[in-house]
Design a protein around this motif. Structure first.
Motif, PDB file in Angstrom:
ATOM      1  N   PHE A 102       1.826   8.155  -4.645  1.00 29.16           N
ATOM      2  CA  PHE A 102       0.490   8.707  -4.393  1.00 29.16           C
ATOM      3  C   PHE A 102      -0.091   8.221  -3.074  1.00 29.16           C
ATOM      4  O   PHE A 102      -1.063   8.779  -2.589  1.00 29.16           O
ATOM      5  CB  PHE A 102      -0.458   8.467  -5.585  1.00 29.16           C
ATOM      6  CG  PHE A 102      -0.849   7.039  -5.860  1.00 29.16           C
ATOM      7  CD1 PHE A 102      -1.821   6.414  -5.108  1.00 29.16           C
ATOM      8  CD2 PHE A 102      -0.267   6.332  -6.908  1.00 29.16           C
ATOM      9  CE1 PHE A 102      -2.209   5.104  -5.380  1.00 29.16           C
ATOM     10  CE2 PHE A 102      -0.641   5.026  -7.195  1.00 29.16           C
ATOM     11  CZ  PHE A 102      -1.615   4.412  -6.417  1.00 29.16           C
ATOM     12  N   ASN A 103       0.493   7.205  -2.480  1.00 27.89           N
ATOM     13  CA  ASN A 103       0.103   6.823  -1.119  1.00 27.89           C
ATOM     14  C   ASN A 103       1.129   7.278  -0.094  1.00 27.89           C
ATOM     15  O   ASN A 103       1.152   6.778   1.025  1.00 27.89           O
ATOM     16  CB  ASN A 103      -0.117   5.311  -1.014  1.00 27.89           C
ATOM     17  CG  ASN A 103      -1.513   4.904  -1.456  1.00 27.89           C
ATOM     18  OD1 ASN A 103      -2.376   5.752  -1.636  1.00 27.89           O
ATOM     19  ND2 ASN A 103      -1.743   3.617  -1.630  1.00 27.89           N
TER      20      ASN A 103
ATOM     21  N   PRO B 111      -5.079   7.840   4.340  1.00 28.74           N
ATOM     22  CA  PRO B 111      -6.207   7.216   3.644  1.00 28.74           C
ATOM     23  C   PRO B 111      -7.560   7.813   4.003  1.00 28.74           C
ATOM     24  O   PRO B 111      -8.540   7.519   3.349  1.00 28.74           O
ATOM     25  CB  PRO B 111      -6.128   5.755   4.099  1.00 28.74           C
ATOM     26  CG  PRO B 111      -5.403   5.781   5.398  1.00 28.74           C
ATOM     27  CD  PRO B 111      -4.501   6.988   5.379  1.00 28.74           C
ATOM     28  N   GLN B 112      -7.639   8.643   5.035  1.00 28.99           N
ATOM     29  CA  GLN B 112      -8.951   9.104   5.483  1.00 28.99           C
ATOM     30  C   GLN B 112      -9.119  10.617   5.534  1.00 28.99           C
ATOM     31  O   GLN B 112     -10.173  11.135   5.190  1.00 28.99           O
ATOM     32  CB  GLN B 112      -9.237   8.531   6.876  1.00 28.99           C
ATOM     33  CG  GLN B 112      -9.429   7.022   6.863  1.00 28.99           C
ATOM     34  CD  GLN B 112      -9.764   6.502   8.237  1.00 28.99           C
ATOM     35  OE1 GLN B 112      -8.965   6.599   9.158  1.00 28.99           O
ATOM     36  NE2 GLN B 112     -10.959   5.970   8.386  1.00 28.99           N
TER      37      GLN B 112
ATOM     38  N   LYS C  81     -10.737  10.960  -4.173  1.00 27.99           N
ATOM     39  CA  LYS C  81     -10.408   9.817  -3.333  1.00 27.99           C
ATOM     40  C   LYS C  81     -11.699   9.079  -3.014  1.00 27.99           C
ATOM     41  O   LYS C  81     -12.696   9.699  -2.653  1.00 27.99           O
ATOM     42  CB  LYS C  81      -9.728  10.277  -2.052  1.00 27.99           C
ATOM     43  CG  LYS C  81      -8.315  10.764  -2.323  1.00 27.99           C
ATOM     44  CD  LYS C  81      -7.449  10.680  -1.088  1.00 27.99           C
ATOM     45  CE  LYS C  81      -6.053  11.163  -1.410  1.00 27.99           C
ATOM     46  NZ  LYS C  81      -5.189  11.177  -0.240  1.00 27.99           N
TER      47      LYS C  81
ATOM     48  N   ASN D 181       0.551  13.101   1.540  1.00 28.99           N
ATOM     49  CA  ASN D 181       1.485  12.140   2.131  1.00 28.99           C
ATOM     50  C   ASN D 181       0.821  10.795   2.393  1.00 28.99           C
ATOM     51  O   ASN D 181       1.327   9.993   3.168  1.00 28.99           O
ATOM     52  CB  ASN D 181       2.093  12.689   3.423  1.00 28.99           C
ATOM     53  CG  ASN D 181       3.288  13.590   3.157  1.00 28.99           C
ATOM     54  OD1 ASN D 181       3.790  13.642   2.041  1.00 28.99           O
ATOM     55  ND2 ASN D 181       3.747  14.299   4.165  1.00 28.99           N
ATOM     56  N   GLY D 182      -0.320  10.565   1.773  1.00 26.13           N
ATOM     57  CA  GLY D 182      -0.898   9.226   1.781  1.00 26.13           C
ATOM     58  C   GLY D 182      -1.901   8.930   2.871  1.00 26.13           C
ATOM     59  O   GLY D 182      -2.251   7.773   3.064  1.00 26.13           O
TER      60      GLY D 182
ATOM     61  N   PRO E 268      -7.682   2.447  11.741  1.00 23.51           N
ATOM     62  CA  PRO E 268      -7.287   1.791  10.486  1.00 23.51           C
ATOM     63  C   PRO E 268      -6.067   0.887  10.641  1.00 23.51           C
ATOM     64  O   PRO E 268      -5.880  -0.021   9.846  1.00 23.51           O
ATOM     65  CB  PRO E 268      -7.002   2.961   9.534  1.00 23.51           C
ATOM     66  CG  PRO E 268      -6.809   4.161  10.401  1.00 23.51           C
ATOM     67  CD  PRO E 268      -7.624   3.919  11.638  1.00 23.51           C
TER      68      PRO E 268
ATOM     69  N   SER F 289     -13.361   6.294  -0.636  1.00 26.71           N
ATOM     70  CA  SER F 289     -13.061   5.608   0.618  1.00 26.71           C
ATOM     71  C   SER F 289     -13.958   4.396   0.858  1.00 26.71           C
ATOM     72  O   SER F 289     -13.767   3.663   1.822  1.00 26.71           O
ATOM     73  CB  SER F 289     -13.177   6.583   1.791  1.00 26.71           C
ATOM     74  OG  SER F 289     -14.473   7.128   1.834  1.00 26.71           O
TER      75      SER F 289
ATOM     76  N   THR G 116      -8.830   4.480  -1.423  1.00 27.26           N
ATOM     77  CA  THR G 116      -8.085   4.412  -0.168  1.00 27.26           C
ATOM     78  C   THR G 116      -8.422   3.142   0.601  1.00 27.26           C
ATOM     79  O   THR G 116      -7.811   2.855   1.616  1.00 27.26           O
ATOM     80  CB  THR G 116      -8.373   5.638   0.716  1.00 27.26           C
ATOM     81  OG1 THR G 116      -9.776   5.704   0.972  1.00 27.26           O
ATOM     82  CG2 THR G 116      -7.918   6.909   0.030  1.00 27.26           C
TER      83      THR G 116
ATOM     84  N   TRP H 148       0.830  -1.211   0.000  1.00 24.32           N
ATOM     85  CA  TRP H 148       0.000   0.000   0.000  1.00 24.32           C
ATOM     86  C   TRP H 148       0.863   1.258   0.000  1.00 24.32           C
ATOM     87  O   TRP H 148       0.561   2.235  -0.668  1.00 24.32           O
ATOM     88  CB  TRP H 148      -0.921   0.015   1.236  1.00 24.32           C
ATOM     89  CG  TRP H 148      -2.041   0.996   1.102  1.00 24.32           C
ATOM     90  CD1 TRP H 148      -3.264   0.761   0.545  1.00 24.32           C
ATOM     91  CD2 TRP H 148      -2.057   2.378   1.493  1.00 24.32           C
ATOM     92  NE1 TRP H 148      -4.030   1.897   0.570  1.00 24.32           N
ATOM     93  CE2 TRP H 148      -3.321   2.905   1.148  1.00 24.32           C
ATOM     94  CE3 TRP H 148      -1.118   3.217   2.104  1.00 24.32           C
ATOM     95  CZ2 TRP H 148      -3.675   4.226   1.397  1.00 24.32           C
ATOM     96  CZ3 TRP H 148      -1.464   4.541   2.343  1.00 24.32           C
ATOM     97  CH2 TRP H 148      -2.736   5.033   1.993  1.00 24.32           C
TER      98      TRP H 148
ATOM     99  N   LYS I 176       9.120  15.966  -6.316  1.00 21.82           N
ATOM    100  CA  LYS I 176       9.405  15.581  -4.942  1.00 21.82           C
ATOM    101  C   LYS I 176      10.858  15.906  -4.655  1.00 21.82           C
ATOM    102  O   LYS I 176      11.735  15.587  -5.454  1.00 21.82           O
ATOM    103  CB  LYS I 176       9.143  14.095  -4.740  1.00 21.82           C
ATOM    104  CG  LYS I 176       7.657  13.787  -4.746  1.00 21.82           C
ATOM    105  CD  LYS I 176       7.342  12.516  -3.994  1.00 21.82           C
ATOM    106  CE  LYS I 176       5.848  12.259  -4.025  1.00 21.82           C
ATOM    107  NZ  LYS I 176       5.489  11.002  -3.363  1.00 21.82           N
TER     108      LYS I 176
END
Lengths: 462, 462
Positions: free
Chosen positions: A46-47, B50-51, A341, B47-48, A425, A343, A68, A41, B341
């Motif tokens: 991008f993550n 997820p939420q 994104k 910076n990734g 998470p 979710s 995500t 992951w 970056k």
């Protein structure tokens, strides 16, 4: 259709399902399924990876739906790949682990349905869903007297450049642990252009297929399953040089990912050059979490296995999030105009029903249990809730997740943990004691789902 | 200049340094320093995370230099903020922790230099570098008979809307632990438009300042230091509603970040509307890693402190990467045309010398030790190496990092750990025994640097 009809007729005799051309769909986008192998992951820019250079995937992400909470169907390779093509869970079609089982002829694949409806179909890269030769010793199982023969060309793919299993990610035909060829059809394997970066070698075959399909004005399904960054992890000198100061192990792991990234950029540019980018949807994902030291399901990084699952617990082989939550994108320039994104939970089993819904095709043949769902209605609103949970099984592990909660067992369902994935998470806090009712109802649902899978696996659907 | 010259003359008498207008620079971009408060490395989409929803920062990132190894000058608030304005390490100017010390009048700030050269200067939000009132009880230390009075208007800022310390991130004047005002000048504090989201309240003051500067055709320095997501963490109902299914604690933490994100979008749109975006550089960063439960330096998340440092070890207060490596962006549309970056180490002490170099200004007054460097030459090539390591001290912790390695001590330098940050960014493996020479030379360099800081702190530079 001249060339297509006989194939369709042939299929009717070979396949128990009634895979015929259906009414022409209003939209016939090209479909490209891209899969990395053991990419964690957190292994992409991008993550949020602070070091691995994936500028092309990052550009693609900026133009895509970025998932995500996207789940590989399983925490290892073969089972996940089958779910992409059938919309069903590996427990149902009987591929329980890597290098075991095969896609049975009674299963209906995405490639078969699209081919019957006039799509050109091609598979490029790792197959891992059965052996590709009955006569030549190839891969772990090829050429042996067993029933695992199930090559891509018997599963709906007309054009193939496919290995049974992993090969080195640089000079793929050299220094192999087990001799493995790139098969192009029955008893035929590729013998030229097999040196250098494996992702480039794969794309060198995929792009001509795409170009020819466009020239013939046929929509196409291209399944591009890279071997990268699965073991044996090898990056070429140019890619290693992009990571000065890093040790050999990191240079190889990071470098081969950057090499794959470059090919994804090449693919996207080619689609634009051919003028078909707007009408092509690309689904990018990984088949499971990052491998542990040695390339398998060890739960610690080490040697050339330097991937990361980011904030998620576990790695390849685990049903904690790190083993199954993977980077994933859906790009479709004609339909998706701005980055978003997403979710809501989505999984590889959703590919098949979603693409069929999009084309307005129904799954052919007798109704049979499908684990994936059409997720299109869920992708464009923040409040979307997945109507159907996602189940997982791998060896003694079981897991089941809905929009908020997840249950996990490491011992065949004797003990369960419960996690609130929205609020935790990283799965740090087992809340099963505080929420016995949630646990109980999810256990029941998981048991029901597993029973249904077992019936399918025994052949009751065919 | 009518209004400016007397101020400059006044400064010459007040300040020992010779802060005069220098030769006009060829370029005079507007400069906006934006800082979040306790925002963790992993708390932003780019910076990734997820939420957490940060669509505006993500858009900004796509147009920016995105730093993957950007260090706050310290693992807590006040010391870091001073380093932004002086180019010097907090050990040098004597602000060793939050809520202690103040910017001494002998220090030269970025605002003073730019103001003397015709810039409009404004500070908006958290100040934390001294008290703002000698008479009114305010913040932790204001109104008391001590020597900590050092408000922004005595440090080069003409326009102020500044608190001494943290306030709630929603309805900032209500439910305060310690009464704290938004000061606008000597003995003046704001009394209207103080309800709702604190980031919006701050931006409501910053945007008119920017608009007026543009109208007067003056370049400007706007320092916008949000209180978000520092404790007390409070999100308004609309922002909490963006996170359905999450518990109160997560809704407040995530929601207030999204509210701040919205204001960053508003700022960027306003610059475009005013036609000055191309000539404005925005530096975005956080002042330290994510706070632990309760808002302080506890090393575990909990309650409303739900931030994450991503794959990095430690949180606010720690000199492991998670306490000091923070999200950071540099946007300057006129000069930076594509996202990149940047992996070279950069720190908040670099702001001052970098901006001065850009303007072709030298640091005024007698030469004094500067910890930051002009990083402009390092930002546009992948192979750039930082010529000068970065030192840190916080309570009993010490750390020192170059391009590859980092030493860390938790006990005032008695024992040291050594990490290879390129190959082990999560600081999992202490390699001090395997590399005694690297450790020894870095220890010596750190000791030398600390001695130099101690001399400065004793006043030897003034």
């Amino acid at each position: 259709m001249k060339r297509i009809i006989p194939l369709v007729l042939l299929l009717i005799f070979l396949k128990p399902d009634d895979i015929r051309a259906q009414k022409p769909s209003k939209v016939r986008p090209n479909v490209i399924l891209v899969m990395a192998d053991d990419l964690g992951w957190g292994d992409v820019g991008f993550n949020g990876n602070p070091q691995i250079k994936t500028p092309e995937l990052d550009k693609m992400a900026a133009n895509s739906l970025q998932f995500t909470r996207f789940y590989a169907g399983a925490p290892v390779c073969s089972p996940t790949r089958g779910s992409c093509l059938t919309g069903r869970n590996p427990e149902r079609y009987g591929i329980f682990f890597a290098n075991v089982g095969h896609i049975k002829p009674q299963e209906t694949t995405l490639a078969e349905v699209l081919k019957a409806n006039g799509y050109a179909t091609g598979h490029f890269g790792k197959w891992h869903l059965g052996t590709l030769s009955k006569t030549v010793r190839d891969g772990h199982r090829g050429g042996k007297a067993n029933d695992e023969f199930s090559p891509p060309w018997e599963n709906g793919f007309e054009t193939c450049f496919s290995t049974e299993q992993a090969v080195p990610t640089w000079d793929p035909m050299k220094d192999q642990m087990v001799k493995t060829h790139y098969w192009t059809g029955p008893d035929r394997f590729a013998e030229d252009n097999l040196e250098g970066d494996d992702s480039r070698i794969i794309m060198d075959r995929a792009l001509p297929f795409i170009g020819q399909s466009v020239q013939k004005k046929k929509p196409f399904l291209a399944v591009i399953w890279f071997h990268t960054p699965h073991s044996p992890v090898v990056a070429g000198p140019n890619y290693r040089a992009m990571y000065p100061g890093l040790d050999d192990n990191h240079q190889h792991y990071y470098g081969c990912i950057t090499a794959m990234d470059e090919q994804i950029g090449r693919l996207r540019r080619e689609l634009r050059k051919l003028g078909v980018a707007n009408n092509t949807l690309i689904l990018f994902a990984s088949d499971n979490g990052p491998a542990g030291e040695g390339g398998g399901i060890d739960q610690h990084p080490g040697k050339r296995q330097q991937g990361t699952a980011g904030i998620f617990r576990g790695r390849k082989g685990s049903l904690y999030e790190g083993g199954i939550r993977v980077p994933a994108l859906l790009e479709w320039p004609g339909r998706i105009k701005t980055h978003r994104k997403v979710s809501v939970p989505v999984t590889t089993s959703d590919y098949f029903p979603t693409i069929l819904s999009l084309l307005d095709y129904s799954v052919p043949g007798n109704p049979r249990p499908m684990d994936g769902i059409n997720v299109l209605p869920l992708l464009f609103t923040d409040t979307a809730q997945r109507p159907k949970p996602i189940g997982f099984k791998s060896y003694k592990q079981r897991a089941y997740t809905d929009n908020q909660f997840k249950i996990y067992s490491a011992d065949d369902g004797i003990h369960y943990e419960l996690y609130d994935l929205l609020n935790d998470p990283s799965e740090l806090q087992d809340i099963s004691e505080a929420h016995p009712m949630v646990l109980a109802s999810m256990k029941t649902a998981l048991d029901d789902w597993l029973s249904s899978c077992q019936k399918s696996e025994k052949g009751e659907d065919y």
